[in-house]
Scaffold this motif. Sequence first.
Motif, short mmCIF file in Angstrom:
data_model
loop_
_atom_site.label_atom_id
_atom_site.label_comp_id
_atom_site.label_asym_id
_atom_site.label_seq_id
_atom_site.Cartn_x
_atom_site.Cartn_y
_atom_site.Cartn_z
N GLN A 130 0.82 -1.22 0.00
CA GLN A 130 0.00 0.00 0.00
C GLN A 130 0.84 1.26 0.00
O GLN A 130 0.51 2.24 -0.68
N ILE A 131 1.94 1.24 0.74
CA ILE A 131 2.81 2.42 0.76
C ILE A 131 3.40 2.64 -0.63
O ILE A 131 3.46 3.77 -1.14
N ALA A 132 3.83 1.53 -1.29
CA ALA A 132 4.36 1.64 -2.65
C ALA A 132 3.28 2.13 -3.61
O ALA A 132 3.54 2.96 -4.49
N ARG A 133 2.08 1.61 -3.44
CA ARG A 133 0.97 2.00 -4.33
C ARG A 133 0.62 3.47 -4.17
O ARG A 133 0.50 4.21 -5.16
N MET A 134 0.45 3.90 -2.92
CA MET A 134 0.12 5.31 -2.69
C MET A 134 1.24 6.22 -3.16
O MET A 134 1.00 7.30 -3.71
N GLY A 135 2.50 5.78 -2.96
CA GLY A 135 3.63 6.58 -3.41
C GLY A 135 3.63 6.77 -4.90
O GLY A 135 3.86 7.89 -5.40
N SER A 136 3.36 5.70 -5.66
CA SER A 136 3.36 5.80 -7.11
C SER A 136 2.24 6.72 -7.60
O SER A 136 2.39 7.43 -8.59
N ILE A 137 1.12 6.74 -6.87
CA ILE A 137 -0.01 7.58 -7.27
C ILE A 137 0.24 9.04 -6.89
O ILE A 137 -0.07 9.96 -7.66
N PHE A 138 0.82 9.26 -5.71
CA PHE A 138 1.21 10.63 -5.36
C PHE A 138 2.19 11.17 -6.40
O PHE A 138 2.11 12.34 -6.80
N PHE A 139 3.12 10.32 -6.82
CA PHE A 139 4.10 10.75 -7.83
C PHE A 139 3.40 11.10 -9.14
O PHE A 139 3.71 12.12 -9.76
N GLY A 140 2.46 10.26 -9.58
CA GLY A 140 1.75 10.53 -10.82
C GLY A 140 0.96 11.81 -10.77
O GLY A 140 0.95 12.60 -11.73
N LEU A 141 0.30 12.05 -9.64
CA LEU A 141 -0.46 13.29 -9.48
C LEU A 141 0.45 14.51 -9.54
O LEU A 141 0.17 15.49 -10.23
N PHE A 409 -0.31 6.57 7.58
CA PHE A 409 -0.12 5.91 6.29
C PHE A 409 -0.23 6.89 5.14
O PHE A 409 0.41 6.72 4.10
N GLY A 410 -1.03 7.93 5.31
CA GLY A 410 -1.07 8.98 4.29
C GLY A 410 0.28 9.67 4.16
O GLY A 410 0.76 9.92 3.05
N LEU A 411 0.91 9.96 5.29
CA LEU A 411 2.22 10.61 5.27
C LEU A 411 3.29 9.69 4.69
O LEU A 411 4.17 10.13 3.94
N LEU A 412 3.22 8.40 5.03
CA LEU A 412 4.18 7.45 4.47
C LEU A 412 4.03 7.33 2.96
O LEU A 412 5.02 7.20 2.23
N GLY A 413 2.79 7.37 2.47
CA GLY A 413 2.56 7.34 1.03
C GLY A 413 3.17 8.54 0.35
O GLY A 413 3.77 8.42 -0.73
N MET A 414 3.04 9.72 0.96
CA MET A 414 3.64 10.93 0.39
C MET A 414 5.17 10.80 0.33
O MET A 414 5.80 11.17 -0.66
N PHE A 415 5.74 10.27 1.40
CA PHE A 415 7.20 10.10 1.45
C PHE A 415 7.67 9.15 0.35
O PHE A 415 8.68 9.39 -0.31
N MET A 420 10.14 8.40 -5.41
CA MET A 420 9.97 7.92 -6.79
C MET A 420 10.21 9.00 -7.84
O MET A 420 10.18 8.72 -9.03
N ILE A 421 10.45 10.22 -7.42
CA ILE A 421 10.68 11.30 -8.37
C ILE A 421 11.87 10.96 -9.27
O ILE A 421 12.94 10.63 -8.79
#
Length: 526
Positions: A130-141, A409-415, A420-421
Amino acid sequence: MNTLPVIDIVVILLYLIAMVWVGYYFSRKNNNQAQFTKASGHIPGWAIGLSIYATFLSSNTFLGVPGKAFGGNWNAFAFSLSMPLAAWVAAKFFVPFYRSTGEISAYTNLEHRFGSWARTYAVVCFILTQIARMGSIFFGLSLTLQALTGYDMKLIMLLTGICIILYTVMGGIEAVIWTEVVQGILKTVGAVLILYLVISKVDGGISAIHEIGVANNKFSLGSLNMDFTTSTFWVVLIYGFFINLNNFGMDQNYVQRYHTATSKKEASKSIWLCVWIYIPASFLFFIIGSCLFAYYQQNPELLQSIRIQAATERLGINASATDISLLAGSLKPEDFGDKVMPHFMVTMIPAGILGLIISAILSAGMSTISSGMNASATVFSEDIYKRYINKNVSEKSGLRALYAGTVVFGLLGMFAGVLMIGVKSVLDIWWQLSGIFAGGMLGLFLLGIISKRSGNKAALIGTFLGILVILWMTFSYLIPEEYAFLRNPLHANMIIVVGTLVIFLFGVLFSDRSKNKHTQTEHPNI
């Protein structure tokens, strides 16, 4: 720095305010854990189906799929074609099982079946996924919004993340589902608008797009050879089946929604509704990618700014103009595919409509991120907090744990998104990470369901061997050249396939020797 017209900024702000308002509206109902995690089981199946569809149709699809089609072909569409079989298995076996247990967490029953280690292992794998998934989506946004506004990607992640956290914390799973219903509709309308606008900009329209696509092999689904070392049609199809079975069958994001349905029948219907909407919707994004390719083939001079942007991200803003220019000239279409659609939006979409499409892209990311936050918080509360920290939890402290978990978990997703940049393809990085983290869980679940005699020891041996294989397949590329024969010869998408099969097959192989109190007869639902 690009500046959005005022009307577009207003449209985006109204959308964000509406999402936060939905969270506030449903916050009045969230006075207990059952309401926060499963909406007390009164959500209609059609809404759950649209919610699952919205979760599938993330910003990875919105940006990554057109990027893959632009840089390559329609090979990745085989992933969507695998969904019906995975949905059939999930609707027939997994939904009745989860509804019968009543356990809100998908992983609680692993402890009943194999012991506490199995539950802990699955929880860790899920959280990392989930952290990887949220991270990739934050990156895409942030990638899209940076192209539109020029603002720093980290700042964009922070601002969007705050909005998502707010409505997810306040409204719980009910707010997540109903916002996703709206978001699913909005992102589909946005995709149709983009398709229309791209076609209208191509000289010669649909016939020219078809001609250019055929000439450049853009409509291929990949090689039909039985070759598992490259991304052939079969590799993506098999990978898609295993990932989709993992999603529908044991991912907390989806399992939790089955509990929000009014009945088992409605829960099963929600899966099929998602499938029959997602397949044509994903196909639409491949068409968009091919249309964008045709447009930029007719206007190649427009690609230079995209190449420069991609090269700058690779080398860093402090790199010399000469180095950036040299790298930009060597980049292939697959190296900057994710940046093509944002560029088209910036330069070719009129004011007002641009704000609507940006809102659609925001909704594509926000729906998946909010779902991941809520599911991760639920797993934390059920499988970590109540299991190891406070076994006699009250309603009040349980809700606090859910709120805290959502924020963390929201903050971890952002991190993770920040880390991934600079990646080449958001879809590739997500597929690889999900294959690594999910590979070990699916095999364990299938072992528990299919093999009647496999007990604790057999599952432990199978999982241990599976993890070793997954680690080898993932990191064997680091082996020195003189020992290259020891490297993994298979495509990266095969990691979840091989990892799952190793755990299951070795678990079955050692089942005759396993004697454990966690047996099938004690847990007839598994």
